[in-house]
Design a protein around this motif. Structure first.
Motif, mmCIF file in Angstrom:
data_model
loop_
_atom_site.group_PDB
_atom_site.id
_atom_site.type_symbol
_atom_site.label_atom_id
_atom_site.label_comp_id
_atom_site.label_asym_id
_atom_site.label_seq_id
_atom_site.Cartn_x
_atom_site.Cartn_y
_atom_site.Cartn_z
ATOM 1 N N PRO A 1 7.361 -6.919 -2.334
ATOM 2 C CA PRO A 1 7.869 -5.670 -1.757
ATOM 3 C C PRO A 1 9.236 -5.872 -1.102
ATOM 4 O O PRO A 1 9.739 -6.987 -0.987
ATOM 5 N N HIS A 2 9.811 -4.750 -0.625
ATOM 6 C CA HIS A 2 11.032 -4.848 0.181
ATOM 7 C C HIS A 2 10.953 -4.033 1.470
ATOM 8 O O HIS A 2 11.905 -3.990 2.225
ATOM 9 N N HIS A 3 9.818 -3.395 1.753
ATOM 10 C CA HIS A 3 9.638 -2.784 3.075
ATOM 11 C C HIS A 3 9.245 -3.872 4.067
ATOM 12 O O HIS A 3 8.274 -4.606 3.833
ATOM 13 N N THR B 1 10.209 -4.779 -5.704
ATOM 14 C CA THR B 1 9.655 -3.466 -6.063
ATOM 15 C C THR B 1 8.547 -3.081 -5.100
ATOM 16 O O THR B 1 7.648 -3.880 -4.828
ATOM 17 N N ASP B 2 8.603 -1.869 -4.591
ATOM 18 C CA ASP B 2 7.465 -1.246 -3.924
ATOM 19 C C ASP B 2 6.801 -0.315 -4.931
ATOM 20 O O ASP B 2 7.468 0.304 -5.754
ATOM 21 N N HIS C 1 4.447 5.627 -4.378
ATOM 22 C CA HIS C 1 5.164 6.244 -3.268
ATOM 23 C C HIS C 1 4.695 7.677 -3.018
ATOM 24 O O HIS C 1 4.400 8.423 -3.952
ATOM 25 N N SER D 1 0.131 1.059 2.500
ATOM 26 C CA SER D 1 0.565 1.168 3.894
ATOM 27 C C SER D 1 -0.490 1.827 4.781
ATOM 28 O O SER D 1 -0.517 1.604 5.991
ATOM 29 N N THR E 1 2.917 4.118 0.845
ATOM 30 C CA THR E 1 3.577 3.237 -0.117
ATOM 31 C C THR E 1 2.635 2.075 -0.420
ATOM 32 O O THR E 1 1.985 1.553 0.483
ATOM 33 N N SER E 2 2.575 1.690 -1.675
ATOM 34 C CA SER E 2 1.745 0.553 -2.079
ATOM 35 C C SER E 2 2.604 -0.675 -2.310
ATOM 36 O O SER E 2 3.791 -0.573 -2.636
ATOM 37 N N TYR E 3 1.981 -1.842 -2.177
ATOM 38 C CA TYR E 3 2.682 -3.114 -2.326
ATOM 39 C C TYR E 3 1.879 -4.043 -3.227
ATOM 40 O O TYR E 3 0.644 -4.057 -3.191
#
Length: 565
Positions: free
Chosen positions: A70-72, A203-204, A207, A271, A283-285
């Protein structure tokens, strides 16, 4: 306001709705010609905390050729988990694929020659590789968008920590790019991606959906990845499935074509799991490892995720009994199996009748096996359930079946027959057979009433249809099996795992756009047929906390040959 200040899960909607437009309102700026982009985050602590948490997990003992993270920073622990998994090996170059979140690039893709300063130290750009990439000027532009692109910037401190000597090739993927553009980018990257390169995809996944909807989209993505279905991956929806379908497609294609690498998803979260309040927009990871995972792979797994294995036909009678009684053979076979499963629970298809003593005069097509050998070996392999929905469970009629059930019950081994469910802690396995006892005229036994037993009261709990069907030594389904599998999918089955042909079909396929994953035949597991006529595979099912699953098919050695050679 910067992303690093948003550590509470309950603020993720504010993060998405307010932060991104605020950042996007200001035009990005590039540093001087020889300079670096400045640090985007000013708090090293959140990165160091995630790095420290990942230190307790295993690194892969096989060289990885790619990872997806992920990037969050809400999922900073997952970012560290994926990058840490690759850190047992060194890399000269890291190709970093990320979305162009703010639609800055006028071309399908963007890159930069500038390096980056981060709170954990500088990261150099591989200028020679970037120069090769920018020769494709009709599709790749040099851009200043990297001054604000968190899809790249959030990963750089981790990459600096784990791979301080590696140089990066950043690539931002425009949302306007299409599959033809992705294919061209994959070809342009091939001269850059060599054996000393790690491809990192930022990539997340799902959404802006509530978790129950996001979970369905996640499962479709997981199944398409498991099946290596490039067409299905290319057709995913952005952003319902992922915020960069292009990055996912390019990653999976490069991995398959350059390295023969397959994906292994080791984490899938949403999330919502990090927020005490109900979230309408989540958001999914995912954390995905790419590599050649042979039987010596150490298969890192977090305590919160569970593994279960499914294997095919087992019979401890006839010539298999003689093999297992030879000195050292049982030990060698058990060691081999446990090296694959790691002692996680195993479910098998038990072909035949369990008896205290097997009559010598029994004919060769009536399968019976000695109770003591059978029970001891099943327990040794940590078999937690045996399927009795097959064409040999009634080889000695109802009384023989009752003998088998009594032996299993006395040993504390769970079993499941036609239409019956095995309830494991993390998933349900339902037995089905479409084939009656050998020699019987009754066939096509799976009926609508049996299908209805596949429907479970808890839709978030994964279900496996463990089905006996097809034709011996044929690895492709007939129209009958195709129709049965689709009917199972429509009942919400997560996985269809088949047996009976004595040969492994050797691949996973996705059904219904990824709703269900199927292995048509697992073939043999422990059965007295050599590799000249039979083969086998084991299905690894990784169950994540939100109820999604990822499947991996593992080819097995021929244990009968191992024992008699």
């Amino acid at each position: 306001m910067t992303e690093n200040r948003l550590n509470a899960a309950g603020l993720i909607v504010l993060f998405l709705a307010l932060l991104f437009p605020l950042l996007a309102s200001a035009a990005p700026t590039c540093p001087p010609a020889a300079g670096n982009f400045g640090p985007f985050y000013d708090d090293a602590g959140q990165f160091q905390q995630a790095i420290a948490a990942a230190a307790d997990t295993q690194t892969s003992n096989r060289r990885l050729t790619g990872i997806t993270v992920p990037h969050h920073l809400l999922a900073a622990d997952l970012m560290a988990l994926g990058i840490h998994a690759a850190s047992g090996f060194s890399y000269k170059r890291i190709v970093l694929l990320a979305p162009d979140h703010f639609h800055r690039s006028k071309k399908p893709f963007a890159t930069t020659q500038h390096g980056f300063d981060t709170v954990l130290g500088p990261v150099r750009t591989d200028r020679d590789a970037v120069t090769l990439l920018t020769r494709h000027a009709d599709m790749v532009e040099v851009s200043c968008l990297f001054s604000e692109e968190h899809g790249v910037l959030a990963l750089l401190p981790f990459l600096r920590h784990y791979f301080p000597d590696a140089e990066i090739v950043p690539v931002a993927m425009s949302a306007k790019a299409k599959r033809a553009d992705w294919d061209r980018l994959a070809e342009a990257l091939k001269p850059i991606v060599d054996g000393e390169t790690l491809v990192v995809e930022s990539t997340d996944f799902s959404h802006f959906l509530p978790q129950h909807e996001a979970r369905r989209f996640d499962q479709q993505t997981l199944n398409l990845l498991a099946a290596g279905a490039f067409d299905g991956i290319a057709a995913l929806n952005q952003p319902s499935h992922a915020d960069s379908v292009g990055a996912l497609y390019v990653q999976t294609r490069l991995q398959a074509e350059l390295f023969g690498a397959r994906p292994l998803v080791v984490a899938n979260e949403n999330s919502q799991e990090r927020s005490p309040a109900h979230e309408q927009r989540t958001t999914s990871y995912m954390v995905v490892l790419f590599g050649a995972f042979d039987t010596g792979f150490n298969n890192p797994a977090r305590p919160r995720d569970r593994l279960t294995y499914l294997a095919g036909d087992v019979n401890f009678g006839r010539a298999m009994k003689k093999v297992l009684l030879r000195d050292g053979v049982a030990d060698s076979i058990a060691d081999s199996v446990l090296s694959i499963t790691g002692g996680w629970p195993l479910v098998v298809n038990l072909e035949g009748v369990v008896l205290p003593n097997v009559p010598e005069a029994i004919d060769g097509m009536t399968l019976a096996m000695p109770r003591e050998l059978t029970i001891d070996f099943l327990k040794r392999l940590n078999v937690v359930g045996v399927g009795l929905a097959n064409n040999h469970a009634f080889d000695l009629g109802p009384s023989g079946y009752a003998e088998t059930v009594a032996a299993l019950d006395a040993a504390g081994l769970a079993h499941f027959g036609q239409g019956e469910a095995l309830a494991l802690p993390d998933l349900d396995v339902i037995g089905l057979t479409d084939i009656d006892t050998n020699g019987s005229a009754f066939k096509e036994l799976v009926t609508p009433a049996l299908f209805d037993r596949l429907v479970r009261p808890d839709a978030s709990r994964p279900t496996v249809a463990f089905v006996h069907w097809g034709r011996e030594y044929v690895t492709e389904p007939s129209a009958r099996e195709v129709a049965l599998a689709d009917a199972m999918r429509l009942r919400g089955v997560s996985i269809v795992a088949g047996g009976h042909p004595h040969v492994s079909s050797g691949r996973l396929i996705s059904l219904g756009g990824g709703d269900t994953v199927e292995v048509y035949s697992l073939g043999n597991f422990l059965f007295d047929q050599g590799a000249d006529r039979a083969s086998g595979a084991m299905l690894e099912v990784r169950v994540f906390a939100q109820g999604t699953v990822f499947c991996r098919l593992i080819s097995l050695p021929n244990y009968f040959d191992m024992g008699r050679n």
